[in-house]
Design a protein around this motif. Sequence first.
Motif, PDB file in Angstrom:
ATOM      1  N   SER A  23       0.787  -1.295   0.053  1.00  0.00           N
ATOM      2  CA  SER A  23       0.162  -0.016   0.112  1.00  0.00           C
ATOM      3  C   SER A  23       0.775   1.329  -0.113  1.00  0.00           C
ATOM      4  O   SER A  23       1.704   1.478   0.685  1.00  0.00           O
ATOM      5  CB  SER A  23      -0.858  -0.040   0.939  1.00  0.00           C
ATOM      6  N   THR A  24       0.436   2.266  -0.783  1.00  0.00           N
ATOM      7  CA  THR A  24       1.162   3.392  -0.911  1.00  0.00           C
ATOM      8  C   THR A  24       0.696   4.477   0.408  1.00  0.00           C
ATOM      9  O   THR A  24       1.361   5.370   0.685  1.00  0.00           O
ATOM     10  CB  THR A  24       0.762   4.389  -1.893  1.00  0.00           C
ATOM     11  N   LEU A  25      -0.105   3.727   1.287  1.00  0.00           N
ATOM     12  CA  LEU A  25      -0.229   4.376   2.567  1.00  0.00           C
ATOM     13  C   LEU A  25       0.848   4.395   3.518  1.00  0.00           C
ATOM     14  O   LEU A  25       0.864   4.966   4.750  1.00  0.00           O
ATOM     15  CB  LEU A  25      -1.544   4.097   3.167  1.00  0.00           C
ATOM     16  N   GLN A  26       1.875   3.728   3.085  1.00  0.00           N
ATOM     17  CA  GLN A  26       2.981   3.669   3.876  1.00  0.00           C
ATOM     18  C   GLN A  26       2.869   2.786   5.384  1.00  0.00           C
ATOM     19  O   GLN A  26       3.320   3.431   6.150  1.00  0.00           O
ATOM     20  CB  GLN A  26       4.028   5.002   4.111  1.00  0.00           C
ATOM     21  N   VAL A  27       2.091   1.856   5.277  1.00  0.00           N
ATOM     22  CA  VAL A  27       1.887   1.159   6.435  1.00  0.00           C
ATOM     23  C   VAL A  27       3.218   0.263   6.708  1.00  0.00           C
ATOM     24  O   VAL A  27       3.896  -0.359   5.885  1.00  0.00           O
ATOM     25  CB  VAL A  27       0.641  -0.037   6.126  1.00  0.00           C
ATOM     26  N   ILE A  28       3.524   0.357   7.943  1.00  0.00           N
ATOM     27  CA  ILE A  28       5.038   0.023   8.326  1.00  0.00           C
ATOM     28  C   ILE A  28       4.785  -1.465   9.093  1.00  0.00           C
ATOM     29  O   ILE A  28       3.681  -1.694   9.694  1.00  0.00           O
ATOM     30  CB  ILE A  28       5.810   1.094   9.266  1.00  0.00           C
ATOM     31  N   LYS A  29       6.006  -2.134   9.136  1.00  0.00           N
ATOM     32  CA  LYS A  29       6.250  -3.266  10.007  1.00  0.00           C
ATOM     33  C   LYS A  29       6.775  -2.948  11.276  1.00  0.00           C
ATOM     34  O   LYS A  29       7.813  -2.453  11.401  1.00  0.00           O
ATOM     35  CB  LYS A  29       7.104  -4.272   9.201  1.00  0.00           C
ATOM     36  N   THR A  30       5.764  -2.905  12.216  1.00  0.00           N
ATOM     37  CA  THR A  30       5.826  -2.202  13.533  1.00  0.00           C
ATOM     38  C   THR A  30       7.322  -3.106  14.432  1.00  0.00           C
ATOM     39  O   THR A  30       7.045  -4.239  14.196  1.00  0.00           O
ATOM     40  CB  THR A  30       4.791  -1.972  14.398  1.00  0.00           C
ATOM     41  N   PRO A  31       7.792  -2.412  15.104  1.00  0.00           N
ATOM     42  CA  PRO A  31       8.722  -3.286  15.939  1.00  0.00           C
ATOM     43  C   PRO A  31       7.938  -4.109  17.040  1.00  0.00           C
ATOM     44  O   PRO A  31       7.028  -3.791  17.432  1.00  0.00           O
ATOM     45  CB  PRO A  31       9.335  -2.039  16.793  1.00  0.00           C
ATOM     46  N   LEU A  32       8.898  -5.164  16.944  1.00  0.00           N
ATOM     47  CA  LEU A  32       8.325  -6.206  18.334  1.00  0.00           C
ATOM     48  C   LEU A  32       9.645  -6.158  19.096  1.00  0.00           C
ATOM     49  O   LEU A  32      10.560  -7.045  18.928  1.00  0.00           O
ATOM     50  CB  LEU A  32       8.025  -7.570  17.563  1.00  0.00           C
ATOM     51  N   ILE A  33       9.461  -5.389  20.361  1.00  0.00           N
ATOM     52  CA  ILE A  33      10.417  -5.410  21.154  1.00  0.00           C
ATOM     53  C   ILE A  33      10.238  -6.501  22.453  1.00  0.00           C
ATOM     54  O   ILE A  33       9.447  -6.674  22.823  1.00  0.00           O
ATOM     55  CB  ILE A  33      10.546  -4.133  21.762  1.00  0.00           C
ATOM     56  N   HIS A  34      11.632  -6.772  22.879  1.00  0.00           N
ATOM     57  CA  HIS A  34      11.485  -7.654  24.059  1.00  0.00           C
ATOM     58  C   HIS A  34      11.621  -6.758  25.298  1.00  0.00           C
ATOM     59  O   HIS A  34      12.487  -5.762  25.219  1.00  0.00           O
ATOM     60  CB  HIS A  34      12.654  -8.674  23.837  1.00  0.00           C
ATOM     61  N   LEU A  35      10.990  -7.026  26.460  1.00  0.00           N
ATOM     62  CA  LEU A  35      11.010  -6.336  27.702  1.00  0.00           C
ATOM     63  C   LEU A  35      11.406  -7.049  28.572  1.00  0.00           C
ATOM     64  O   LEU A  35      10.992  -8.295  29.132  1.00  0.00           O
ATOM     65  CB  LEU A  35       9.562  -5.959  28.087  1.00  0.00           C
ATOM     66  N   PRO A  36      12.854  -6.905  28.918  1.00  0.00           N
ATOM     67  CA  PRO A  36      13.510  -7.779  29.947  1.00  0.00           C
ATOM     68  C   PRO A  36      12.854  -7.961  31.381  1.00  0.00           C
ATOM     69  O   PRO A  36      12.238  -6.757  31.696  1.00  0.00           O
ATOM     70  CB  PRO A  36      14.963  -7.048  29.890  1.00  0.00           C
ATOM     71  N   HIS A  37      13.016  -8.934  31.800  1.00  0.00           N
ATOM     72  CA  HIS A  37      12.536  -9.129  33.290  1.00  0.00           C
ATOM     73  C   HIS A  37      13.157  -8.162  34.298  1.00  0.00           C
ATOM     74  O   HIS A  37      14.223  -7.867  34.186  1.00  0.00           O
ATOM     75  CB  HIS A  37      12.707 -10.600  33.779  1.00  0.00           C
TER      76      HIS A  37
END
Length: 290
Positions: A23-37
Amino acid sequence: MEEAQTLLSLQMLQEARKTVQRSTLQVIKTPLIHLPHGAIPMKINCNLYMKLENMQTTGSFKIRGVANQFSRRESGPFITMSAGNYGKAFAYASKHFGHQGKVLMADTAPASKTALIASYGVEVEQIPSKSLLPTVEQLVKDQKMIFLDPFDDIDLIAGHGSIGLEILEEIPNPDVVAVCCGGGGLLAGVAAAIKLSGCTTTNIYGVEPKEGSKSFQICSQHVKEILLVSDDEIKAAVSMLYKIGLVVEPSGAAAFAAIVGEKINLKGKTVVVLITGGNVSPEELCCIVH
């Protein structure tokens, strides 16, 4: 459950993912971040990841479903009902593609949201909430407008499902996935994407339901349980996220509230929680964060 299976297939989800990506709407693959204990005050020791849709184009996951909806319809004029993130994504897409658009909003909606959506060039009309659907139906009939449903539309649900497929690319078999419900479209899409991809042991939880009929049929097949969180729990979650550097709107933090509120058995499990939006005003944030 056979009817739910016919509503949405893995092939439909995969095709929607490609549509959203292109899509030219520029939908991004968003970050999947790890949250350390230890990064947040949680007693449970689990392997926690956050999918940050608050960093998405227009500030929420809604643009994914909108991108797929618009790709399936050649031209407007389009009409929808929304005072929030869907209305913003709809307005952004209408302007981008040069389509005539109209957004109906309840007369109780904040002026700031009305102004924001109108700033994209779509027509905005505020009317009593009980008149929203009848007015849409009348305009569809009289002015041949095309209604884009903000939550109970298969193209929308499939577009939202792209989040589930993105998660599996990085974490092939999560133990738990927690998703805010809202209208049910996000939960239905993500749950279907994960389960239809073969993750039979993944437990998917929804938080705060108010689902449409198509969404409900899909959710009832793939979702383990619906959890409830209080306003105070959501505010505490927003504050906690802010303190680790994330600006998240209250509705976008509901699933996170369920996780930190220990409403699910998470000990030793790999957990993904969706952070669904970051459209919160500084004034609202000041009232929440202490």
